[in-house]
Scaffold this active site. Structure first.
Site, PDB file in Angstrom:
ATOM      1  N   LYS A  22       0.846  -1.212   0.000  1.00  0.00           N
ATOM      2  CA  LYS A  22       0.000   0.000   0.000  1.00  0.00           C
ATOM      3  C   LYS A  22       0.873   1.250   0.000  1.00  0.00           C
ATOM      4  O   LYS A  22       0.703   2.133  -0.832  1.00  0.00           O
ATOM      5  CB  LYS A  22      -0.902   0.017   1.220  1.00  0.00           C
ATOM      6  CG  LYS A  22      -1.573   1.368   1.508  1.00  0.00           C
ATOM      7  CD  LYS A  22      -2.503   1.336   2.693  1.00  0.00           C
ATOM      8  CE  LYS A  22      -1.858   1.722   3.975  1.00  0.00           C
ATOM      9  NZ  LYS A  22      -1.616   3.170   4.180  1.00  0.00           N
ATOM     10  N   ASN A  23       1.816   1.316   0.927  1.00  0.00           N
ATOM     11  CA  ASN A  23       2.570   2.555   1.097  1.00  0.00           C
ATOM     12  C   ASN A  23       3.617   2.780   0.024  1.00  0.00           C
ATOM     13  O   ASN A  23       4.182   3.859  -0.070  1.00  0.00           O
ATOM     14  CB  ASN A  23       3.196   2.597   2.498  1.00  0.00           C
ATOM     15  CG  ASN A  23       2.138   2.750   3.576  1.00  0.00           C
ATOM     16  OD1 ASN A  23       0.966   3.010   3.270  1.00  0.00           O
ATOM     17  ND2 ASN A  23       2.521   2.540   4.811  1.00  0.00           N
ATOM     18  N   ARG A  92      -8.616  15.306   0.489  1.00  0.00           N
ATOM     19  CA  ARG A  92      -8.133  15.599   1.847  1.00  0.00           C
ATOM     20  C   ARG A  92      -7.161  14.525   2.335  1.00  0.00           C
ATOM     21  O   ARG A  92      -6.229  14.813   3.054  1.00  0.00           O
ATOM     22  CB  ARG A  92      -9.266  15.812   2.828  1.00  0.00           C
ATOM     23  CG  ARG A  92     -10.304  14.732   2.876  1.00  0.00           C
ATOM     24  CD  ARG A  92     -11.379  15.022   3.949  1.00  0.00           C
ATOM     25  NE  ARG A  92     -10.853  14.988   5.300  1.00  0.00           N
ATOM     26  CZ  ARG A  92     -10.650  16.066   6.039  1.00  0.00           C
ATOM     27  NH1 ARG A  92     -10.905  17.243   5.530  1.00  0.00           N
ATOM     28  NH2 ARG A  92     -10.189  15.959   7.253  1.00  0.00           N
ATOM     29  N   CYS A 116      -5.892  12.009  12.469  1.00  0.00           N
ATOM     30  CA  CYS A 116      -6.673  10.783  12.601  1.00  0.00           C
ATOM     31  C   CYS A 116      -6.393  10.282  14.019  1.00  0.00           C
ATOM     32  O   CYS A 116      -5.696  10.931  14.796  1.00  0.00           O
ATOM     33  CB  CYS A 116      -6.243   9.758  11.555  1.00  0.00           C
ATOM     34  SG  CYS A 116      -4.536   9.285  11.728  1.00  0.00           S
ATOM     35  N   ARG A 121      -1.066  14.395  12.424  1.00  0.00           N
ATOM     36  CA  ARG A 121      -0.675  14.263  11.006  1.00  0.00           C
ATOM     37  C   ARG A 121      -0.479  15.636  10.351  1.00  0.00           C
ATOM     38  O   ARG A 121      -1.106  15.968   9.359  1.00  0.00           O
ATOM     39  CB  ARG A 121      -1.693  13.432  10.218  1.00  0.00           C
ATOM     40  CG  ARG A 121      -2.116  12.140  10.843  1.00  0.00           C
ATOM     41  CD  ARG A 121      -0.999  11.159  11.123  1.00  0.00           C
ATOM     42  NE  ARG A 121      -0.372  10.603   9.950  1.00  0.00           N
ATOM     43  CZ  ARG A 121      -0.808   9.501   9.327  1.00  0.00           C
ATOM     44  NH1 ARG A 121      -1.892   8.921   9.747  1.00  0.00           N
ATOM     45  NH2 ARG A 121      -0.151   9.025   8.290  1.00  0.00           N
ATOM     46  N   PRO A 122       0.319  16.536  10.952  1.00  0.00           N
ATOM     47  CA  PRO A 122       0.530  17.858  10.352  1.00  0.00           C
ATOM     48  C   PRO A 122       1.258  17.739   9.009  1.00  0.00           C
ATOM     49  O   PRO A 122       1.819  16.684   8.699  1.00  0.00           O
ATOM     50  CB  PRO A 122       1.406  18.567  11.380  1.00  0.00           C
ATOM     51  CG  PRO A 122       2.115  17.476  12.090  1.00  0.00           C
ATOM     52  CD  PRO A 122       1.142  16.325  12.148  1.00  0.00           C
ATOM     53  N   ASP A 305       4.190   1.006  12.273  1.00  0.00           N
ATOM     54  CA  ASP A 305       2.998   0.302  11.776  1.00  0.00           C
ATOM     55  C   ASP A 305       2.911  -1.123  12.318  1.00  0.00           C
ATOM     56  O   ASP A 305       1.870  -1.767  12.202  1.00  0.00           O
ATOM     57  CB  ASP A 305       2.982   0.262  10.238  1.00  0.00           C
ATOM     58  CG  ASP A 305       2.809   1.648   9.664  1.00  0.00           C
ATOM     59  OD1 ASP A 305       3.051   1.815   8.458  1.00  0.00           O
ATOM     60  OD2 ASP A 305       2.467   2.571  10.418  1.00  0.00           O
ATOM     61  N   ARG A 398      -8.673  -0.692   4.205  1.00  0.00           N
ATOM     62  CA  ARG A 398      -7.835   0.353   3.612  1.00  0.00           C
ATOM     63  C   ARG A 398      -6.486  -0.215   3.182  1.00  0.00           C
ATOM     64  O   ARG A 398      -5.885   0.244   2.221  1.00  0.00           O
ATOM     65  CB  ARG A 398      -7.594   1.496   4.610  1.00  0.00           C
ATOM     66  CG  ARG A 398      -8.761   2.438   4.833  1.00  0.00           C
ATOM     67  CD  ARG A 398      -8.314   3.647   5.598  1.00  0.00           C
ATOM     68  NE  ARG A 398      -7.069   4.138   5.047  1.00  0.00           N
ATOM     69  CZ  ARG A 398      -6.096   4.694   5.793  1.00  0.00           C
ATOM     70  NH1 ARG A 398      -6.236   4.836   7.090  1.00  0.00           N
ATOM     71  NH2 ARG A 398      -4.982   5.119   5.218  1.00  0.00           N
TER      72      ARG A 398
HETATM   73  C1  EPZ Z   1       3.727   7.207   6.300  1.00  0.00           C
HETATM   74  O1  EPZ Z   1       2.896   8.203   6.884  1.00  0.00           O
HETATM   75  C2  EPZ Z   1       2.869   5.962   6.195  1.00  0.00           C
HETATM   76  N1  EPZ Z   1       1.713   6.218   5.351  1.00  0.00           N
HETATM   77  C3  EPZ Z   1       2.408   5.539   7.586  1.00  0.00           C
HETATM   78  O2  EPZ Z   1       1.684   4.318   7.447  1.00  0.00           O
HETATM   79  C4  EPZ Z   1       3.645   5.280   8.452  1.00  0.00           C
HETATM   80  O3  EPZ Z   1       3.220   4.953   9.758  1.00  0.00           O
HETATM   81  C5  EPZ Z   1       4.516   6.540   8.485  1.00  0.00           C
HETATM   82  O4  EPZ Z   1       4.857   6.924   7.138  1.00  0.00           O
HETATM   83  C6  EPZ Z   1       5.798   6.332   9.268  1.00  0.00           C
HETATM   84  O5  EPZ Z   1       6.528   5.300   8.722  1.00  0.00           O
HETATM   85  C7  EPZ Z   1       1.857   6.141   4.002  1.00  0.00           C
HETATM   86  O6  EPZ Z   1       2.925   5.900   3.486  1.00  0.00           O
HETATM   87  C8  EPZ Z   1       0.612   6.362   3.185  1.00  0.00           C
HETATM   88  P1  EPZ Z   1       5.586  10.696   8.464  1.00  0.00           P
HETATM   89  P2  EPZ Z   1       3.389   9.751   6.918  1.00  0.00           P
HETATM   90  O7  EPZ Z   1       5.414  11.955   7.718  1.00  0.00           O
HETATM   91  O8  EPZ Z   1       4.151  10.062   5.705  1.00  0.00           O
HETATM   92  C9  EPZ Z   1       5.395  14.035  11.839  1.00  0.00           C
HETATM   93  C10 EPZ Z   1      -0.153   2.894   7.676  1.00  0.00           C
HETATM   94  O9  EPZ Z   1      -0.676   2.328   8.645  1.00  0.00           O
HETATM   95  N2  EPZ Z   1       5.228  15.019  10.765  1.00  0.00           N
HETATM   96  O10 EPZ Z   1       6.848   9.908   8.286  1.00  0.00           O
HETATM   97  O11 EPZ Z   1       2.204  10.579   7.265  1.00  0.00           O
HETATM   98  C11 EPZ Z   1       4.181  13.119  11.988  1.00  0.00           C
HETATM   99  O12 EPZ Z   1       3.187  13.743  12.784  1.00  0.00           O
HETATM  100  C12 EPZ Z   1       0.271   4.340   7.785  1.00  0.00           C
HETATM  101  O13 EPZ Z   1       0.071   2.334   6.563  1.00  0.00           O
HETATM  102  C13 EPZ Z   1       5.229  16.368  11.081  1.00  0.00           C
HETATM  103  O14 EPZ Z   1       5.360  16.755  12.232  1.00  0.00           O
HETATM  104  O15 EPZ Z   1       4.366   9.717   8.182  1.00  0.00           O
HETATM  105  C14 EPZ Z   1       4.770  11.909  12.647  1.00  0.00           C
HETATM  106  O16 EPZ Z   1       4.837  12.141  14.029  1.00  0.00           O
HETATM  107  C15 EPZ Z   1       0.000   4.926   9.155  1.00  0.00           C
HETATM  108  N3  EPZ Z   1       5.052  17.276  10.094  1.00  0.00           N
HETATM  109  C16 EPZ Z   1       6.182  11.828  12.065  1.00  0.00           C
HETATM  110  O17 EPZ Z   1       6.448  13.123  11.498  1.00  0.00           O
HETATM  111  C17 EPZ Z   1       4.907  16.889   8.780  1.00  0.00           C
HETATM  112  O18 EPZ Z   1       4.777  17.774   7.909  1.00  0.00           O
HETATM  113  C18 EPZ Z   1       6.353  10.796  10.966  1.00  0.00           C
HETATM  114  O19 EPZ Z   1       5.355  11.024  10.015  1.00  0.00           O
HETATM  115  C19 EPZ Z   1       4.895  15.513   8.482  1.00  0.00           C
HETATM  116  C20 EPZ Z   1       5.073  14.593   9.485  1.00  0.00           C
END
Ligand code: EPZ
Length: 417
Positions: A22-23, A92, A116, A121-122, A305, A398
């Site tokens: 998926k990712n 969104r 969520c 998720r900023p 995850d 999903r």
């Molecule tokens: C990706 O989410 C994955 N989703 C997530 O999988 C996965 O848990 C995550 O990476 C971490 O490996 C997809 O690939 C679709 P991040 P993403 O940006 O990109 C903070 C699943 O179950 N952050 O690496 O949203 C954020 O809040 C999903 O398949 C900011 O502060 O994760 C988090 O604490 C869940 N500002 C940390 O960084 C930003 O602008 C890591 O988030 C972006 C992120």
């Protein structure tokens, strides 16, 4: 209202094939939007996140077909003159399209993806990075419009090695004038897959797999045929299941080379792992050892995850385990559901859960609140004596193509209805 029904309490024996990731496929679908050609993506999982992305791409003029596990995206003619406004309001949850839209047409209007249950998720890292590449962001009734005349290469340092921010900057950089350097880039396998897809389509990217990516923009991109790797989190979910129930399973296509930290944890719990070209073979140990301390980390550390699936397994380990969640601020929602089944888990501050192993779990009705927590409840249901009913399977759909089919292949007594 559908629910997943499991009669658990028995060991798992069997084998199942692991679906495409998926990712990995979602950012590749976004990247295909930038290519004025036809892309064919093989091993694409049939999951609702892919269907949602498919709708969004179709809504902006791509022609998309998904036959079996083959996805075809024809992005030769999109509605370039109407990028903002209605065409993109449904985006969104697809922040991964931001960089691709800016790369293709220079403008996009979308709602903030919003938080969520696992966290806020900023997207500040995404937006700040894109601003450095010349993008102007306008707040707009609960959302924003991003606009750029000409994307410019820049040196981007990500304070947090965000997967999504790395993906968005990569996509914009491929279309930008000049060179972009991403420092502290995420190193997850999904980033490598995206780079490989882009390279195969004509992009020039150096440092793939490392924390510094160097992208030379403006190389003509062309269509390609690309195969998405198997899903390391789906494989990890099923691997955890047999550690919880006992038994012996084989996971065809499981990407062992992307699962080192998960395989190591599995062995620490007492599992016996055999890796082959065909997949991963797991034999549960006689005893389920507790883990004194495990924390989630960015790749190649233990993935966030996999945190909920691990928690389910540790509920009946022999001893006390501590899990620390360092990536998301609220990824312990599953605790209350597992406690309903008899688990002994307490939160310790915001980021730690202390699990005191119990002899067994008892089936009952539980509610999925997000994707991986929902899958972890299915694991607990396979472990528990009696029947477990998991509400809200839509969260699980999903990311899992057909979790009941896969668990039936592994010998579980499970159905959705
Ligand atoms: C990706 O989410 C994955 N989703 C997530 O999988 C996965 O848990 C995550 O990476 C971490 O490996 C997809 O690939 C679709 P991040 P993403 O940006 O990109 C903070 C699943 O179950 N952050 O690496 O949203 C954020 O809040 C999903 O398949 C900011 O502060 O994760 C988090 O604490 C869940 N500002 C940390 O960084 C930003 O602008 C890591 O988030 C972006 C992120």
């Amino acid at each position: 209202m559908d629910a997943i029904h499991i009669r658990g309490g028995k060991a798992l024996f069997g084998e199942t094939k692991i679906q495409g990731s998926k990712n990995a496929v979602l950012p590749v679908m976004a990247a295909a939007l930038m290519i004025k050609d036809v892309c064919i993506i093989e091993n694409c999982p049939r999951i609702s996140d892919v269907y949602h992305m498919q709708q969004l791409l179709t809504g902006i003029g791509c022609r998309v077909t998904h036959i079996g596990h083959t996805l075809t995206i024809d992005a030769r003619n999109i509605f370039e003159d109407t990028m903002s406004g209605d065409n993109v309001t449904g985006m969104r949850s697809s922040i991964t399209l931001l960089g691709a839209m800016l790369g293709r047409v220079g403008e996009v209007t979308m709602a903030y993806p919003g938080g969520c249950v696992i966290g806020e998720r900023p997207i500040d890292l995404h937006l700040n990075a894109l601003r450095r590449m010349g993008v102007v962001i306008y707040e707009k009734d609960g959302g924003f419009t991003a606009r750029v005349k000409e994307l410019e290469g820049a040196v981007i340092h990500l304070p947090v090695s965000s997967v999504g921010a790395t993906e968005n900057v990569l996509l914009a950089a491929v279309m930008a004038k000049g060179v972009t350097v991403i420092q502290n880039a995420a190193k997850e396998p999904e980033i490598i897959t995206l780079c490989e897809f882009l390279r195969q389509s004509g992009a020039v990217i150096e440092g793939i797999g490392g924390s510094v990516l160097i992208i030379q923009g403006r190389h003509e991109l062309h269509g390609t045929c690309f195969t998405v790797p198997a899903d390391r989190i789906v494989a990890g979910t099923y691997l955890m299941s047999v550690l919880g129930t006992g038994g012996h399973i084989f996971l065809e296509d499981a990407p062992a080379e992307q699962m080192r930290s998960v395989l190591q944890i599995a062995e620490e719990i007492g599992g016996e792992i055999h890796i082959s070209r065909e997949g991963v073979d797991i034999i549960a140990g006689e005893h389920k050892r507790a883990l004194p301390y495990v924390k989630t980390e960015v790749y190649p550390g233990f993935p966030t995850d996999m945190q909920s699936p691990l928690m389910s397994v540790l509920t009946t380990a022999e001893g006390i385990s501590i899990i620390e969640e360092t990536i998301f601020e609220d990824r312990f929602r599953i605790l209350e559901q597992l406690k309903k089944m008899g688990a002994g888990i307490e939160r310790k501050g915001k980021r730690q859960a202390v699990i005191s192993g119990v002899d067994f779990l008892l089936g009952c009705e539980v509610t999925a609140q997000e994707l991986r927590g929902g899958a972890a409840l299915v694991i607990a249901g396979c472990m528990a004596f009696g029947e477990t009913v998991v509400r809200n399977p839509c969260f699980i759909e999903r990311g899992y193509e057909d979790i009941c089919r896969d668990y039936r292949n592994l010998g579980a007594d499970i159905y959705i209805g």
